[in-house]
Structure formats: C-alpha cells, structure tokens
Design a protein around this motif. Structure first.
Motif, PDB file in Angstrom:
ATOM      1  N   LEU A   1      15.160 -23.931  25.710  1.00 52.00           N
ATOM      2  CA  LEU A   1      14.773 -24.313  24.069  1.00 52.00           C
ATOM      3  C   LEU A   1      14.974 -23.923  23.060  1.00 52.00           C
ATOM      4  N   ARG A   2      15.568 -22.179  22.970  1.00 51.54           N
ATOM      5  CA  ARG A   2      16.385 -21.711  21.609  1.00 51.54           C
ATOM      6  C   ARG A   2      18.017 -22.177  21.566  1.00 51.54           C
ATOM      7  N   ARG A   3      18.411 -22.792  22.733  1.00 49.34           N
ATOM      8  CA  ARG A   3      19.590 -23.536  22.654  1.00 49.34           C
ATOM      9  C   ARG A   3      18.916 -24.545  21.531  1.00 49.34           C
ATOM     10  N   THR A   4      18.191 -25.105  22.025  1.00 50.92           N
ATOM     11  CA  THR A   4      18.266 -27.303  21.280  1.00 50.92           C
ATOM     12  C   THR A   4      17.538 -26.851  20.422  1.00 50.92           C
ATOM     13  N   ASP A   5      16.421 -26.282  19.912  1.00 50.05           N
ATOM     14  CA  ASP A   5      15.723 -26.408  19.244  1.00 50.05           C
ATOM     15  C   ASP A   5      15.760 -25.290  17.673  1.00 50.05           C
ATOM     16  N   GLU A   6      16.247 -25.140  16.934  1.00 53.51           N
ATOM     17  CA  GLU A   6      16.210 -23.957  16.482  1.00 53.51           C
ATOM     18  C   GLU A   6      15.182 -23.659  15.926  1.00 53.51           C
ATOM     19  N   SER A   7      13.994 -23.892  15.678  1.00 52.77           N
ATOM     20  CA  SER A   7      12.372 -23.285  15.046  1.00 52.77           C
ATOM     21  C   SER A   7      11.660 -22.443  16.491  1.00 52.77           C
TER      22      SER A   7
ATOM     23  N   LEU B   1       2.110 -14.772  18.526  1.00 53.84           N
ATOM     24  CA  LEU B   1       3.277 -15.360  18.759  1.00 53.84           C
ATOM     25  C   LEU B   1       3.520 -15.342  20.260  1.00 53.84           C
ATOM     26  N   THR B   2       3.165 -14.970  21.276  1.00 49.98           N
ATOM     27  CA  THR B   2       2.850 -15.036  22.527  1.00 49.98           C
ATOM     28  C   THR B   2       2.724 -16.169  22.826  1.00 49.98           C
ATOM     29  N   ARG B   3       1.282 -16.477  22.596  1.00 52.83           N
ATOM     30  CA  ARG B   3       0.065 -18.365  22.366  1.00 52.83           C
ATOM     31  C   ARG B   3       1.089 -19.244  22.173  1.00 52.83           C
ATOM     32  N   GLU B   4       1.630 -18.892  21.028  1.00 52.47           N
ATOM     33  CA  GLU B   4       2.772 -19.912  20.422  1.00 52.47           C
ATOM     34  C   GLU B   4       3.844 -20.813  21.558  1.00 52.47           C
ATOM     35  N   ILE B   5       4.908 -19.003  21.517  1.00 54.11           N
ATOM     36  CA  ILE B   5       5.524 -19.285  22.775  1.00 54.11           C
ATOM     37  C   ILE B   5       5.003 -20.283  24.325  1.00 54.11           C
ATOM     38  N   GLU B   6       3.959 -19.399  24.807  1.00 64.24           N
ATOM     39  CA  GLU B   6       3.534 -20.294  25.609  1.00 64.24           C
ATOM     40  C   GLU B   6       3.310 -21.902  25.541  1.00 64.24           C
ATOM     41  N   ASP B   7       2.576 -22.092  24.379  1.00 63.44           N
ATOM     42  CA  ASP B   7       1.866 -23.356  24.168  1.00 63.44           C
ATOM     43  C   ASP B   7       2.875 -24.303  23.919  1.00 63.44           C
TER      44      ASP B   7
ATOM     45  N   LEU C   1       6.319 -23.385  25.571  1.00 60.15           N
ATOM     46  CA  LEU C   1       6.569 -24.218  26.515  1.00 60.15           C
ATOM     47  C   LEU C   1       6.214 -25.193  27.230  1.00 60.15           C
ATOM     48  N   GLN C   2       4.894 -25.259  26.896  1.00 58.60           N
ATOM     49  CA  GLN C   2       4.224 -25.799  28.226  1.00 58.60           C
ATOM     50  C   GLN C   2       4.008 -27.628  27.424  1.00 58.60           C
ATOM     51  N   ASP C   3       4.291 -28.001  26.160  1.00 63.93           N
ATOM     52  CA  ASP C   3       4.739 -28.792  25.990  1.00 63.93           C
ATOM     53  C   ASP C   3       5.951 -29.540  25.806  1.00 63.93           C
ATOM     54  N   GLU C   4       6.507 -29.372  26.451  1.00 59.34           N
ATOM     55  CA  GLU C   4       8.289 -28.836  26.522  1.00 59.34           C
ATOM     56  C   GLU C   4       8.214 -29.757  28.404  1.00 59.34           C
ATOM     57  N   ARG C   5       7.303 -28.698  29.075  1.00 62.50           N
ATOM     58  CA  ARG C   5       6.824 -29.174  30.532  1.00 62.50           C
ATOM     59  C   ARG C   5       6.440 -29.869  30.743  1.00 62.50           C
ATOM     60  N   LYS C   6       5.728 -30.562  30.245  1.00 60.74           N
ATOM     61  CA  LYS C   6       4.912 -31.694  30.112  1.00 60.74           C
ATOM     62  C   LYS C   6       5.614 -32.793  29.667  1.00 60.74           C
ATOM     63  N   ARG C   7       6.120 -33.070  28.197  1.00 58.43           N
ATOM     64  CA  ARG C   7       7.313 -33.634  28.068  1.00 58.43           C
ATOM     65  C   ARG C   7       8.412 -34.783  29.212  1.00 58.43           C
TER      66      ARG C   7
END
Length: 80
Positions: free
Chosen positions: A17-23, A62-68, A70-76
């Motif tokens: 995600l760090r490589r593919t998503d600047e935000s 920040l931890t909560r936002e990162i985990e959210d 990551l979870q959204d990316e997994r679901k996608r």
C-alpha cells in the motif's frame, strides 16, 4: 495461520500500500513520526502528561486509520 505468518502478511500489505497509495504512505510516515516522538517522550522524565496523552491519542487514531485502510484493501482484493 500462526502469528509470524499473520505478521508477515500484514507487513507485506503495508509495504504494498505504501508503494501504490501516496496518501497511505503519508499516513504511515505520520504514524512512524508519532511513534518516534513517543519513544523520546518515554525517555524524557520531564515530558508533560498532556503532551504524552496527546501523542498517545494521535498514535491510536493513526493506528486505527491504518488498520481500517488495510482491512478495506483486503476486502477489495478478495471481492475483485
């Protein structure tokens, strides 16, 4: 899946995600900066309780936002 496998999988997802998503990369950098400050505050006996609490709250957010994210990316990926 043992804990090592889960950790490696999460670590891989973070790097991807760090490589593919600047935000996400910016979010991750903010998280790392906050962790660094918390480490310095922990080592500094004169750090104020208010500052410590603020950085702990920010770290949690920040931890909560990162985990959210990551979870959204997994679901996608699993649905597509």
């Amino acid at each position: 899946m043992d804990d090592d496998d889960a950790f490696r999988k999460r670590e891989f997802e973070v790097h991807r995600l760090r490589r593919t998503d600047e935000s996400f990369d910016e979010l991750w950098q903010d998280y790392q900066d906050v962790r660094s400050v918390l480490g310095r505050l922990d080592a500094n006996a004169s750090a104020s309780k208010i500052m410590w609490d603020d950085y702990l709250r920010l770290s949690s957010e920040l931890t909560r936002e990162i985990e959210d994210r990551l979870q959204d990316e997994r679901k996608r990926r699993e649905s597509g």
